[in-house]
Design an enzyme around this catalytic site. Sequence first.
Site, mmCIF file in Angstrom:
data_model
loop_
_atom_site.group_PDB
_atom_site.id
_atom_site.type_symbol
_atom_site.label_atom_id
_atom_site.label_comp_id
_atom_site.label_asym_id
_atom_site.label_seq_id
_atom_site.Cartn_x
_atom_site.Cartn_y
_atom_site.Cartn_z
ATOM 1 N N ASP A 88 1.102 -1.505 -0.001
ATOM 2 C CA ASP A 88 -0.053 -0.230 0.285
ATOM 3 C C ASP A 88 1.018 1.223 -0.229
ATOM 4 O O ASP A 88 2.446 1.049 0.714
ATOM 5 C CB ASP A 88 -1.506 0.086 1.359
ATOM 6 C CG ASP A 88 -2.097 0.877 1.144
ATOM 7 O OD1 ASP A 88 -2.151 1.589 -0.240
ATOM 8 O OD2 ASP A 88 -2.937 1.572 2.113
ATOM 9 N N ASN A 98 -10.638 -2.827 -5.934
ATOM 10 C CA ASN A 98 -9.825 -1.661 -7.319
ATOM 11 C C ASN A 98 -10.445 -1.752 -8.313
ATOM 12 O O ASN A 98 -9.848 -0.487 -8.758
ATOM 13 C CB ASN A 98 -8.156 -2.372 -7.042
ATOM 14 C CG ASN A 98 -7.566 -2.484 -6.064
ATOM 15 O OD1 ASN A 98 -6.190 -2.603 -5.911
ATOM 16 N ND2 ASN A 98 -7.566 -1.461 -5.316
HETATM 17 C C1 FPP Z 1 -1.800 0.258 -3.923
HETATM 18 O O1 FPP Z 1 -1.419 1.300 -3.624
HETATM 19 C C2 FPP Z 1 -1.351 -0.904 -4.512
HETATM 20 C C3 FPP Z 1 -2.051 -1.340 -5.490
HETATM 21 C C4 FPP Z 1 -3.390 -0.531 -5.618
HETATM 22 C C5 FPP Z 1 -2.135 -2.390 -6.157
HETATM 23 C C6 FPP Z 1 -0.417 -2.582 -5.799
HETATM 24 C C7 FPP Z 1 0.667 -2.533 -6.943
HETATM 25 C C8 FPP Z 1 1.689 -2.561 -7.797
HETATM 26 C C9 FPP Z 1 2.813 -2.923 -6.240
HETATM 27 C C10 FPP Z 1 2.192 -1.996 -8.776
HETATM 28 C C11 FPP Z 1 1.411 -3.342 -9.880
HETATM 29 C C12 FPP Z 1 1.865 -4.781 -9.613
HETATM 30 C C13 FPP Z 1 2.886 -5.799 -10.061
HETATM 31 C C14 FPP Z 1 2.765 -7.283 -9.525
HETATM 32 C C15 FPP Z 1 3.951 -5.223 -11.141
HETATM 33 P P1 FPP Z 1 -2.676 2.845 -3.908
HETATM 34 O O2 FPP Z 1 -2.981 3.073 -4.761
HETATM 35 O O3 FPP Z 1 -3.841 2.246 -2.785
HETATM 36 O O4 FPP Z 1 -1.577 3.773 -2.931
HETATM 37 P P2 FPP Z 1 -2.605 4.794 -1.979
HETATM 38 O O5 FPP Z 1 -3.273 4.178 -0.961
HETATM 39 O O6 FPP Z 1 -1.830 5.251 -1.298
HETATM 40 O O7 FPP Z 1 -3.467 5.747 -2.899
#
Ligand code: FPP
Length: 245
Positions: free
Chosen positions: A25, A73
């Site tokens: 996250d 998501n």
């Molecule tokens: C959370 O950040 C993360 C995700 C929505 C998914 C994780 C995705 C990756 C690490 C990149 C692609 C994955 C792979 C396997 C190549 P957020 O957007 O919720 O962060 P925030 O809470 O700060 O908005």
Amino acid sequence: MKSDTINISGLNTAALPSHIAVIMDGNGRWAQKKFLNRVKGHEKGSDTVRMVVRSCREIGISFLTLYAFSTENWQRPKAEVSALMVLLKKFLVSERQEMVVNNIRFNVIGEKERLPRDVQEEIQRTKDATKNNDGMNLNLALSYGARSEIVKAAREIAEEVQAGRLPVDAITEDTITRHLYTADIPDPELLIRTSGEMRISNFLLWQIAYTEIAVTDTLWPDFTRNELIQILMEYQGRSRRFGRV
Ligand code: FPP
């Protein structure tokens, strides 16, 4: 190598978790702090995924499950969802050979059928290419939600009951476990969440009944190998009692 690099020899290899689950996250906040588009945070987050996979393989972790895309998501803006799908595809293409060489077996948990066709194809190619590997199991949770996983299990069990193949009083915890995406995987001993939120966010609800939880304030793109090792050291200092004294 940086002087503050922590050596994995400080870890007790006999007391490592066999399964680590990670809620990755903070990509969006990382980007916002730098006045960048959120997608830049996901790009940098993909580099962290590569590092964590390599590090866990090197440390000797048997199962690594990463929460890469939740059922919730899908409600993000279309452009962000598309960017995440592109990153996933890139990851699968660019890491496939390394997974083969490093003896990593790849799997996906979640509603694979909801993913774009090209991503599904790369998933299948990666699963096929790595199916005989036994060094580490990498599970990506994609379009995954724990409640819908439990609903899926309940429906499958109900069908068996309805068909007369399963008496109701034969349903045990093990029956439910066997109908989850993680049927062949041990429950995680350790769950790591980055970016400081004290939530489970519909991740592996059944499987984490006795899991140790480590929350770090570090945003996922800034998460390092050193911090992973530090968390493992702290985990090794905890005593797990499973409700006993
Ligand atoms: C959370 O950040 C993360 C995700 C929505 C998914 C994780 C995705 C990756 C690490 C990149 C692609 C994955 C792979 C396997 C190549 P957020 O957007 O919720 O962060 P925030 O809470 O700060 O908005």
